[in-house]
Design a protein around this motif. Structure first.
Motif, mmCIF file in Angstrom:
data_model
loop_
_atom_site.group_PDB
_atom_site.id
_atom_site.type_symbol
_atom_site.label_atom_id
_atom_site.label_comp_id
_atom_site.label_asym_id
_atom_site.label_seq_id
_atom_site.Cartn_x
_atom_site.Cartn_y
_atom_site.Cartn_z
ATOM 1 N N CYS A 219 -4.166 -3.260 0.531
ATOM 2 C CA CYS A 219 -5.239 -3.443 1.513
ATOM 3 C C CYS A 219 -5.425 -2.191 2.361
ATOM 4 N N ARG A 220 -4.348 -1.560 2.751
ATOM 5 C CA ARG A 220 -4.441 -0.374 3.601
ATOM 6 C C ARG A 220 -5.067 0.806 2.855
ATOM 7 N N VAL A 221 -4.809 0.896 1.546
ATOM 8 C CA VAL A 221 -5.467 1.936 0.755
ATOM 9 C C VAL A 221 -6.973 1.719 0.774
ATOM 10 N N LEU A 222 -7.403 0.488 0.596
ATOM 11 C CA LEU A 222 -8.832 0.177 0.615
ATOM 12 C C LEU A 222 -9.429 0.393 2.003
ATOM 13 N N MET A 223 -8.663 0.102 3.042
ATOM 14 C CA MET A 223 -9.152 0.252 4.420
ATOM 15 C C MET A 223 -9.461 1.702 4.764
ATOM 16 N N MET A 224 -8.805 2.654 4.117
ATOM 17 C CA MET A 224 -9.042 4.064 4.411
ATOM 18 C C MET A 224 -10.354 4.575 3.834
ATOM 19 N N THR A 225 -10.947 3.829 2.916
ATOM 20 C CA THR A 225 -12.176 4.273 2.274
ATOM 21 C C THR A 225 -13.392 3.930 3.117
ATOM 22 N N LYS A 226 -14.491 4.628 2.865
ATOM 23 C CA LYS A 226 -15.716 4.418 3.646
ATOM 24 C C LYS A 226 -16.282 3.022 3.457
ATOM 25 N N SER A 227 -16.261 2.528 2.228
ATOM 26 C CA SER A 227 -16.859 1.218 1.930
ATOM 27 C C SER A 227 -15.821 0.119 1.794
ATOM 28 N N LYS A 228 -14.556 0.442 2.081
ATOM 29 C CA LYS A 228 -13.449 -0.512 1.908
ATOM 30 C C LYS A 228 -13.370 -0.994 0.464
ATOM 31 N N THR A 229 -13.820 -0.147 -0.460
ATOM 32 C CA THR A 229 -13.924 -0.514 -1.871
ATOM 33 C C THR A 229 -13.501 0.656 -2.750
ATOM 34 N N LEU A 230 -12.815 0.344 -3.847
ATOM 35 C CA LEU A 230 -12.463 1.362 -4.833
ATOM 36 C C LEU A 230 -12.666 0.797 -6.232
ATOM 37 N N PRO A 231 -13.147 1.627 -7.165
ATOM 38 C CA PRO A 231 -13.260 1.169 -8.551
ATOM 39 C C PRO A 231 -11.883 0.834 -9.120
ATOM 40 N N LEU A 232 -11.828 -0.214 -9.910
ATOM 41 C CA LEU A 232 -10.559 -0.581 -10.536
ATOM 42 C C LEU A 232 -10.036 0.546 -11.424
ATOM 43 N N GLN A 233 -10.954 1.293 -12.037
ATOM 44 C CA GLN A 233 -10.535 2.385 -12.910
ATOM 45 C C GLN A 233 -9.869 3.518 -12.120
ATOM 46 N N SER A 234 -10.107 3.583 -10.806
ATOM 47 C CA SER A 234 -9.410 4.558 -9.966
ATOM 48 C C SER A 234 -8.053 4.033 -9.508
ATOM 49 N N LEU A 235 -7.903 2.713 -9.460
ATOM 50 C CA LEU A 235 -6.646 2.108 -9.026
ATOM 51 C C LEU A 235 -5.634 1.997 -10.162
ATOM 52 N N CYS B 6 -15.083 -3.212 -9.135
ATOM 53 C CA CYS B 6 -14.425 -2.610 -7.971
ATOM 54 C C CYS B 6 -13.632 -3.673 -7.222
ATOM 55 N N LEU B 7 -12.639 -3.217 -6.479
ATOM 56 C CA LEU B 7 -11.862 -4.092 -5.605
ATOM 57 C C LEU B 7 -12.255 -3.804 -4.165
ATOM 58 N N LYS B 8 -12.607 -4.833 -3.437
ATOM 59 C CA LYS B 8 -13.090 -4.685 -2.057
ATOM 60 C C LYS B 8 -12.173 -5.437 -1.105
ATOM 61 N N ALA B 9 -11.849 -4.800 0.011
ATOM 62 C CA ALA B 9 -11.087 -5.461 1.072
ATOM 63 C C ALA B 9 -12.044 -6.249 1.957
ATOM 64 N N ILE B 10 -11.774 -7.528 2.142
ATOM 65 C CA ILE B 10 -12.672 -8.406 2.906
ATOM 66 C C ILE B 10 -12.281 -8.444 4.375
ATOM 67 N N GLN B 11 -11.044 -8.791 4.641
ATOM 68 C CA GLN B 11 -10.543 -8.810 6.018
ATOM 69 C C GLN B 11 -9.040 -8.563 5.999
ATOM 70 N N TRP B 12 -8.505 -8.209 7.176
ATOM 71 C CA TRP B 12 -7.089 -7.860 7.241
ATOM 72 C C TRP B 12 -6.603 -8.017 8.679
ATOM 73 N N PRO B 13 -5.303 -8.241 8.866
ATOM 74 C CA PRO B 13 -4.733 -8.288 10.220
ATOM 75 C C PRO B 13 -4.888 -6.942 10.911
ATOM 76 N N LYS B 14 -5.086 -6.942 12.200
ATOM 77 C CA LYS B 14 -5.333 -5.696 12.926
ATOM 78 C C LYS B 14 -4.139 -4.742 12.875
ATOM 79 N N GLU B 15 -2.921 -5.297 12.681
ATOM 80 C CA GLU B 15 -1.757 -4.406 12.627
ATOM 81 C C GLU B 15 -1.744 -3.556 11.358
ATOM 82 N N TYR B 16 -2.531 -3.913 10.351
ATOM 83 C CA TYR B 16 -2.625 -3.082 9.154
ATOM 84 C C TYR B 16 -3.225 -1.713 9.472
ATOM 85 N N ALA B 17 -4.057 -1.647 10.523
ATOM 86 C CA ALA B 17 -4.759 -0.412 10.856
ATOM 87 C C ALA B 17 -3.906 0.553 11.679
ATOM 88 N N VAL B 18 -2.595 0.347 11.690
ATOM 89 C CA VAL B 18 -1.663 1.260 12.355
ATOM 90 C C VAL B 18 -1.024 2.129 11.277
#
Length: 428
Positions: free
Chosen positions: A145-161, A197-209
């Motif tokens: 989830c944190r990897v996805l959170m760093m992206t602009k769209s909170k999304t990454l292609p599966l082929q990149s993962l 693609c895999l998209k992050a929908i929501q996450w606990p706020k402590e993930y953003a630390v």
């Protein structure tokens, strides 16, 4: 001051966060002219990369055999996998090196066609791996989830993962086995070009630390982090310079100025920062530091990061950062590829904070070496329990000097930091 701020930032709604308050206190021009940094070889990290190349290939082959409906692979099926696995020898020769993991037998219909299945030892190791994945599933979910959170769209292609599965510790078939179990966190979506693609929908706020922030929360560094949260100070990256760098006045002065710049969390929106400023460069260092911190072995291939460049909002020639900041990153040229690692993650060739999965991989590597040692000398006489029991013995570390300065043949890895933003062509 206002004119400077408008040149640094694009128009946006003012924020009272510590980062934005600190923007008013620091000048964002490059301060050092022509600091030449020679590439210095780190033998202990190079050794880790060299050994884990074979280890990763063996683990991927283990997963491929396990996925096969027949429970085995034929020599014909993996004939063209050498480059994909990053091997310097044919896959058939590689499999025959390790009889403790891969058992060879003739095909039922074609006697001259070699086939390979997993040994009892390999199956036992695989069951231990699955147990670790199950026990630490929440940790895996957070890391992904944190990897996805760093992206602009909170999304990454599966082929990149997929190429990052080993580095991030994702279980085989994670998109089918792991992702559907957490519909509130992830969703498989299709991009406009039809790519999954895999998209992050929501996450606990402590993930953003970030990991840098977390490392400063407790212990003796707790006061520093509390001051950072109040906007009274900045966070400094741990620095571990190669021999000879720490005493250079120009380098030391440059790093001190760099550390004084505001720390930009990799989970913050960075589109308002001037891409040509030193602040953006420090933000790029922070993103790369965070990504490598999330990997199990604190390293990954440079090309894997290149495939994420646009989504991570990194500049086109961001790979120059690795040689520009040798106190934070180490760039290795081992095994006919380029690997970047986080210096603080290692001490004398060993991970500082090993994950349970990396400890199991060390056991896997011991079994590989045992197979190489006893190849053709009665390996079947060794039981899985005997091999695994001996695998917990610690290997003798490299106590000699870890680093040596590269010769003049490595001049291509010298970086020049100047007032000019022109950096030339990037390396392959």
């Amino acid at each position: 001051m206002k004119a400077y701020l408008f040149s640094l930032l694009k128009p946006r709604t003012p924020s009272s966060s510590p980062t934005n308050l600190l923007l008013h206190r620091h000048h964002q021009q490059r301060g050092i002219t022509k600091v030449r940094l020679k590439w210095v070889k780190n033998r202990s990290i190079d050794h880790v990369i060299e050994t884990e190349t074979d280890l990763k290939a063996a683990c991927l082959l283990k997963d491929a055999i396990k996925r096969s409906p027949t429970g085995f692979l034929t020599a014909k099926s993996f004939a063209d996998w050498q480059k994909l696995l990053g091997l310097t020898v044919p896959v058939l020769r590689f499999l025959r090196r390790y009889p403790t993991l891969f058992q060879e037998f003739p095909h039922a219909r074609y006697a001259n066609l070699p086939c390979f299945k997993l040994t009892e030892t390999a199956l036992l190791l695989d069951s231990q791996e699955q147990s670790i994945h199950k026990t630490h599933e929440s940790d895996t979910v957070e890391r992904l989830c944190r990897v996805l959170m760093m992206t602009k769209s909170k999304t990454l292609p599966l082929q990149s993962l997929y190429p990052l599965k080993w580095d991030l510790g994702l279980p085989d078939g994670f998109e089918k086995m792991l992702v559907p179990k957490y519909p509130d966190c992830f969703r498989i979506v299709k991009a406009s070009n039809g790519v999954g693609c895999l998209k992050a929908i929501q996450w606990p706020k402590e993930y953003a630390v970030s990991e840098l922030q977390r490392s400063r929360e407790g212990g003796d560094l707790g006061d520093e982090y509390r001051q950072f949260k109040r906007g009274q100070t900045v966070l400094a990256f741990p620095m571990n310079f190669p021999r000879g760098y720490g005493g250079q006045k120009k380098v030391r002065a440059w790093m001190e100025e760099f550390q004084k710049l505001p720390y930009i969390s990799p989970y913050e929106d960075s589109r308002h920062i001037d891409p040509k400023s030193d602040l953006m460069e420090k933000r790029v260092v922070g993103v790369l530091h965070e990504f490598l911190s999330l990997t199990l072995h604190k390293k990954t291939k440079r090309n894997y990061l290149r495939s994420l460049r646009e989504e991570l909002n990194l500049p086109h020639k961001f790979t120059r950062i690795f040689t520009r900041y040798p106190g934070i990153f180490y760039l290795s040229l081992k095994c006919k590829t380029t690997t970047v690692s986080l210096r603080e993650g290692y001490h004398r060739g060993k991970l500082v904070n090993p994950h349970p999965l990396t400890s199991l991989r060390e056991k896997f590597y011991y079994v590989m070496r045992t197979g190489l040692l006893y190849r053709g000398k009665g390996v079947n006489m060794l039981s899985p329990e005997e091999i695994l029991l001996n695998s917990m013995e610690s290997e003798s570390g490299q106590e000699e000097s870890e680093e040596e300065e590269a010769g003049t043949g490595d001049e291509c890895y010298e970086d020049e930091v100047s007032n000019s933003d022109s950096e030339g062509s990037d390396e392959d």
